[in-house]
Each structure stands twice: as C-alpha cells, then as structure tokens.
Design a protein around this motif. Structure first.
Motif, mmCIF file in Angstrom:
data_model
loop_
_atom_site.group_PDB
_atom_site.id
_atom_site.type_symbol
_atom_site.label_atom_id
_atom_site.label_comp_id
_atom_site.label_asym_id
_atom_site.label_seq_id
_atom_site.Cartn_x
_atom_site.Cartn_y
_atom_site.Cartn_z
ATOM 1 N N THR A 22 0.745 -1.469 0.186
ATOM 2 C CA THR A 22 -0.085 0.028 0.097
ATOM 3 C C THR A 22 0.982 1.182 0.120
ATOM 4 O OG1 THR A 22 0.016 -0.044 2.364
ATOM 5 C CG2 THR A 22 -1.978 -1.057 1.104
ATOM 6 N N SER A 23 2.050 1.066 0.089
ATOM 7 C CA SER A 23 3.073 2.228 0.049
ATOM 8 C C SER A 23 4.559 1.857 -0.407
ATOM 9 C CB SER A 23 3.229 2.956 1.591
ATOM 10 O OG SER A 23 3.913 1.958 2.407
ATOM 11 N N PRO A 24 5.217 2.728 -0.950
ATOM 12 C CA PRO A 24 6.612 2.656 -1.578
ATOM 13 C C PRO A 24 7.489 2.066 -0.659
ATOM 14 C CG PRO A 24 5.934 4.821 -1.703
ATOM 15 C CD PRO A 24 4.744 4.387 -1.109
ATOM 16 N N LEU A 25 8.322 1.236 -0.841
ATOM 17 C CA LEU A 25 9.392 0.560 0.124
ATOM 18 C C LEU A 25 10.473 1.630 -0.033
ATOM 19 C CD1 LEU A 25 10.062 -1.681 1.958
ATOM 20 C CD2 LEU A 25 11.490 -2.554 -0.332
ATOM 21 N N LYS A 26 10.536 2.495 1.237
ATOM 22 C CA LYS A 26 11.825 3.533 1.314
ATOM 23 C C LYS A 26 13.016 2.888 1.859
ATOM 24 C CE LYS A 26 8.148 7.169 1.222
ATOM 25 N NZ LYS A 26 7.803 8.212 2.163
ATOM 26 N N ASP A 27 13.879 4.072 2.320
ATOM 27 C CA ASP A 27 15.046 3.440 3.005
ATOM 28 C C ASP A 27 14.823 2.567 4.123
ATOM 29 O OD1 ASP A 27 16.500 5.035 1.137
ATOM 30 O OD2 ASP A 27 16.504 6.635 2.669
ATOM 31 N N GLU A 60 6.482 -7.977 -5.881
ATOM 32 C CA GLU A 60 7.938 -8.055 -5.788
ATOM 33 C C GLU A 60 8.277 -8.542 -4.360
ATOM 34 O OE1 GLU A 60 11.923 -5.729 -7.093
ATOM 35 O OE2 GLU A 60 9.825 -4.635 -7.264
ATOM 36 N N MET A 61 9.447 -9.485 -4.475
ATOM 37 C CA MET A 61 10.059 -9.643 -3.115
ATOM 38 C C MET A 61 11.343 -9.098 -2.873
ATOM 39 S SD MET A 61 11.282 -13.842 -2.826
ATOM 40 C CE MET A 61 12.601 -14.176 -1.423
ATOM 41 N N HIS A 62 11.467 -8.591 -1.547
ATOM 42 C CA HIS A 62 12.709 -8.047 -1.114
ATOM 43 C C HIS A 62 13.210 -8.677 0.268
ATOM 44 C CE1 HIS A 62 11.806 -4.281 -3.719
ATOM 45 N NE2 HIS A 62 10.348 -4.806 -3.235
ATOM 46 N N TYR A 63 14.387 -9.329 -0.055
ATOM 47 C CA TYR A 63 14.687 -10.170 1.024
ATOM 48 C C TYR A 63 15.843 -9.527 1.912
ATOM 49 C CZ TYR A 63 16.713 -14.372 3.501
ATOM 50 O OH TYR A 63 17.323 -15.325 4.502
ATOM 51 N N PHE A 64 15.842 -9.682 3.067
ATOM 52 C CA PHE A 64 16.944 -9.354 4.026
ATOM 53 C C PHE A 64 17.563 -10.304 4.675
ATOM 54 C CE2 PHE A 64 14.808 -5.462 2.540
ATOM 55 C CZ PHE A 64 15.842 -4.360 2.654
ATOM 56 N N ASN A 65 18.878 -10.557 4.906
ATOM 57 C CA ASN A 65 19.243 -11.635 5.783
ATOM 58 C C ASN A 65 19.159 -11.332 7.338
ATOM 59 O OD1 ASN A 65 20.378 -13.660 4.016
ATOM 60 N ND2 ASN A 65 22.016 -12.160 3.349
ATOM 61 N N ALA A 66 19.420 -12.212 8.265
ATOM 62 C CA ALA A 66 19.079 -12.075 9.549
ATOM 63 C C ALA A 66 20.240 -10.871 10.160
ATOM 64 C CB ALA A 66 19.229 -13.288 10.405
ATOM 65 N N ASP A 67 21.247 -10.809 9.359
ATOM 66 C CA ASP A 67 22.161 -9.654 9.767
ATOM 67 C C ASP A 67 21.750 -8.316 9.249
ATOM 68 O OD1 ASP A 67 22.707 -9.610 6.876
ATOM 69 O OD2 ASP A 67 24.720 -10.424 6.989
ATOM 70 N N GLY A 68 20.482 -8.426 8.804
ATOM 71 C CA GLY A 68 19.916 -6.894 8.365
ATOM 72 C C GLY A 68 20.528 -6.468 6.862
ATOM 73 N N LYS A 69 21.230 -7.107 6.111
ATOM 74 C CA LYS A 69 21.637 -6.638 4.987
ATOM 75 C C LYS A 69 20.738 -7.483 4.021
ATOM 76 C CE LYS A 69 26.414 -6.388 6.447
ATOM 77 N NZ LYS A 69 27.736 -6.933 6.538
ATOM 78 N N LEU A 70 20.724 -6.678 2.632
ATOM 79 C CA LEU A 70 20.005 -7.070 1.603
ATOM 80 C C LEU A 70 20.470 -8.609 1.006
ATOM 81 C CD1 LEU A 70 17.509 -6.619 -0.462
ATOM 82 C CD2 LEU A 70 19.544 -5.028 -1.731
#
Length: 260
Positions: A22-27, A60-70
């Motif tokens: 419902t909203s853009p993915l920002k920083d 669209e899928m945006h995946y981040f590892n458990a360390d917080g990094k993309l």
C-alpha cells in the motif's frame, strides 16, 4: 505507529514477512531488520521480507538476511512469500513474481501450505577440490560428508565461508550424505552466519551437484531431508544444463502480530 508482521516457516527456515503493497518501500533501517530477526531481542527469524507491488508482476519480493543486509535469492523465503501473497488475496493458485535474481513462477496448493517454486536455470558447476561450486540464485559450496548427523557443521562451514577464497563475498556451505532413497543435507548460511534448519537454494544446489556427480540425466526428482523436514527438487538435466527447476516444500503461517 505499530507495524503488522507475519511469521512463516518453510521446512524450519523461518521468516518475518511485512505487507508493503500500500506504500512504496523507502530506505530500510538495516539495524532494525537485524534486531527484529534476533532470536533473543526480537521476533526471531533467518530473514525478513517485504512484499511490494510491481507493474509487470503479481508482486515483488525484497529479502534481507538476519544480519540486516539485503540478501541474494532465498528459495524457502520465496516459497513462504508466495503463501503470504495467497493469504493477502494477491494471488490464487499460481503466480509470477519478481525477486532479486529475476522472475519466478510458482504454484500453490489449495490449502496454501505447500508451494512449488521455479528456480533459475543453471549452466555452470565448477569444483573446489572435491567440492562443487554453483549459483542457484545464491552462491553455494557442496561437499559430501559421512556421518553428517554428528558432524560439526557450524565449525566446518564457517571455516570454508571465511577462507581466503570466499570471505569477501561469502558463500553458503552445504554438506550432503547420500542415504539411498534420499539426500540428507545440512547448511551453514552466510548472512545468518550459522547453521539453519533448511536452505532452499542450498538443497537445489545439492541436488544438481549430486546429479552431476552421479552422471544422471533426464527428468530428475530428488527427495531431500533437512533438519526442518522434507523438501523435493525436480529438474531436467541434459549433462550440461539444468532447466525446469522446481523447489517444492511446505510454507506455513506460524503466527502474526504487531511490532513498534
């Protein structure tokens, strides 16, 4: 304002999922992602995903590892986000979605807790000594290991992941024991920096490496057992190219809640 989240697991590989359609993915606050994934001070997970809208795909899928990094592609995460998309009413029985390694097709059971995810084709497998190196959306090292049940995967996997060859970019390290009617696999994952209960791109890499090792061609179906349960890999292999690759397994909603 509190954020709603959903916790899913695929063969013990667990993820936090957040609806961002419902909203853009920002920083992204990477420290917050790592905190939410922390198993003592957060929700606890192997990774965190955002699902967003896309003009040309279902989502669209945006995946981040458990360390917080993309992160790179996560196969079990891909299966879980498909189940999440069905839960949200975005899809029904099939989907085409976009991930970091490109488009993916998937089909999902009527119950919504079993997903067959099409993975990328693979054309290249190299060797590091007796081990196999390949990329199935994420880079993988595959080594055969006897008595895997009692093997120290953490120590051995960490040593390989941080050696002079792989330390800069990292690599996921898989150990496999051929049990006859199935393969038993344990994986040390970069980004988590520990052994996980399952790794989707990892078991896909293992099935391919073992097909090459055994000189098997044709339509190949491989039963895999991991610490978190059972997974099935299917693909066509002509001796050089792996195509029509599917990662098949459970994807289940564990709980949902809200977090600050």
């Amino acid at each position: 304002m509190k954020t709603s989240f959903f916790k899913y697991q695929g063969a013990g590989n667990d993820f936090i999922l957040i609806d961002h359609t419902t909203s853009p993915l920002k920083d992204i606050d990477n420290e917050l992602v790592a905190q939410l994934c922390h198993r003592r001070f957060g929700i606890g997970a192997d990774g965190l995903m955002f699902i967003t809208k896309h003009d040309d795909y279902d989502f669209e899928m945006h995946y981040f590892n458990a360390d917080g990094k993309l992160g790179s592609m996560c196969g079990n995460g891909g299966r879980c986000i498909v189940a999440f998309a069905k839960h949200l009413g975005i899809i029904n029985k099939e989907t085409n979605f976009l991930a970091v390694d490109g488009p993916h097709y998937a089909r999902i059971s009527e119950s919504g807790d079993w997903v067959d995810l099409q993975m990328i084709d693979v054309d290249t497998i190299t060797n590091d000594g007796e081990a196999f190196i390949l990329n199935t959306g994420s880079p993988h090292y595959v080594a055969m290991q006897n008595d895997l049940k009692d093997f120290d995967v953490f120590t051995a996997g960490k040593k390989i992941r941080y050696n002079d060859i792989y330390s800069e970019k990292g690599i996921n390290v898989n150990f496999v024991e051929d049990k006859g009617d199935h393969l038993f696999v344990r994986t040390y994952e970069r980004g988590v920096e520990d052994e996980t209960y399952a790794c989707g791109t990892g078991v896909t890499a293992v099935a391919m490496a073992m097909a090459k090792y055994k000189n098997k061609t044709g339509h190949i179906v491989t039963a895999i057992k991991v610490l978190g349960g059972d997974i099935k890999i299917e693909f066509d292999y002509d001796g050089n190219h792996f195509t029509n690759v599917f990662l098949c397994g459970p994807a289940k909603l564990v709980f949902e809640g809200k977090t600050d």
